[in-house]
Design an enzyme around this catalytic site. Structure first.
Site, PDB file in Angstrom:
ATOM      1  N   GLY A  46     -24.172 -19.011  -1.487  1.00 32.35           N
ATOM      2  CA  GLY A  46     -24.926 -20.257  -1.478  1.00 32.35           C
ATOM      3  C   GLY A  46     -24.010 -21.419  -1.803  1.00 32.35           C
ATOM      4  CD  GLN A  51     -21.977 -25.495  -5.347  1.00 34.16           C
ATOM      5  OE1 GLN A  51     -22.842 -25.109  -4.577  1.00 34.16           O
ATOM      6  NE2 GLN A  51     -21.238 -24.655  -6.057  1.00 34.16           N
ATOM      7  CB  CYS A  94     -21.564 -21.058  -9.772  1.00 36.85           C
ATOM      8  SG  CYS A  94     -21.725 -22.687  -9.040  1.00 36.85           S
ATOM      9  CG  LEU A  95     -18.814 -20.531  -4.126  1.00 32.96           C
ATOM     10  CD1 LEU A  95     -18.996 -21.024  -2.694  1.00 32.96           C
ATOM     11  CD2 LEU A  95     -17.770 -19.426  -4.175  1.00 32.96           C
ATOM     12  CG  HIS A 136     -27.299 -20.824  -8.650  1.00 32.75           C
ATOM     13  ND1 HIS A 136     -26.573 -20.152  -9.600  1.00 32.75           N
ATOM     14  CD2 HIS A 136     -26.413 -21.654  -8.035  1.00 32.75           C
ATOM     15  CE1 HIS A 136     -25.308 -20.565  -9.571  1.00 32.75           C
ATOM     16  NE2 HIS A 136     -25.186 -21.477  -8.624  1.00 32.75           N
ATOM     17  CD  GLU A 137     -26.584 -22.473  -4.184  1.00 39.28           C
ATOM     18  OE1 GLU A 137     -26.059 -23.604  -4.216  1.00 39.28           O
ATOM     19  OE2 GLU A 137     -25.981 -21.441  -4.525  1.00 39.28           O
ATOM     20  CG  HIS A 140     -25.453 -26.488  -7.615  1.00 39.12           C
ATOM     21  ND1 HIS A 140     -24.473 -26.724  -8.556  1.00 39.12           N
ATOM     22  CD2 HIS A 140     -25.320 -25.180  -7.263  1.00 39.12           C
ATOM     23  CE1 HIS A 140     -23.779 -25.603  -8.752  1.00 39.12           C
ATOM     24  NE2 HIS A 140     -24.283 -24.656  -7.990  1.00 39.12           N
TER      25      HIS A 140
END
Ligand code: ZN
Length: 169
Positions: A46, A51, A94-95, A136-137, A140
């Site tokens: 994701g 991000q 997470c990235l 989660h996304e 962000h």
């Protein structure tokens, strides 16, 4: 397509509140394609627009387990309309917080509305990994990273490790 640089903690951009997308056009679709490519290259399941430095309410996901059958999903202006009272715990990563993982509790199921790749309004009922990942996304888009749910000690340890990792790159 272009691989975009991914912001990592403690980059202040990750705390930005993203604004709704007002037009789904070819330019936006090209950006979504770049986001997807960036996510696959990372690799991740994701990625939210913030991000990669754009504070707009847009995210891409692919939670298919088989790497050979890609199942890209695009969520524009996602809004959670219902969450279950029962929770599920996942070991999240997470990235933007590379190589750090932590157990996070979230509603086990949720419903949301969003615009798809073509700007058409859709509704979906999410369960399992899908429900965790989409929440989660969407966090962000509201300036929240999963480590914000940890104790301040655990959070600062994770940030310190990411800083060291990024420096060594
Ligand atoms: Zn993330």
């Amino acid at each position: 397509m272009t691989i975009l640089p991914i912001a990592t903690v403690p980059d202040p951009i990750l705390k930005a509140i993203s604004t709704p997308v007002d037009r789904v056009d070819d330019q936006l679709r090209a950006f979504m394609d770049d986001m997807l490519e960036t996510m696959y290259a990372a690799p991740g399941i994701g990625l939210a627009a913030i991000q990669v430095g754009r504070p707009i309410r847009l995210l891409v996901m692919d939670i298919s387990e088989d790497a050979d059958t890609r199942d890209p999903q695009y969520y524009i202006n996602p809004v959670i309309t219902w969450t279950s009272s029962d929770l599920a715990t996942y070991n999240e990563g997470c990235l933007s917080v590379p190589e750090q993982y932590a157990d996070i509790d979230r509603p086990a199921e949720c419903r949301l509305t969003y615009l798809d790749y073509h700007g058409v309004e859709q509704q979906v009922h999410a369960t399992g990994l899908f429900a965790t990942c989409i929440q989660h996304e969407i966090d962000h888009l509201n300036g929240i990273v999963f480590i914000d749910y940890l104790s301040s000690l655990k959070k600062s340890m994770a940030v310190r490790k990411v800083r060291k990792l990024v420096r060594e790159d």
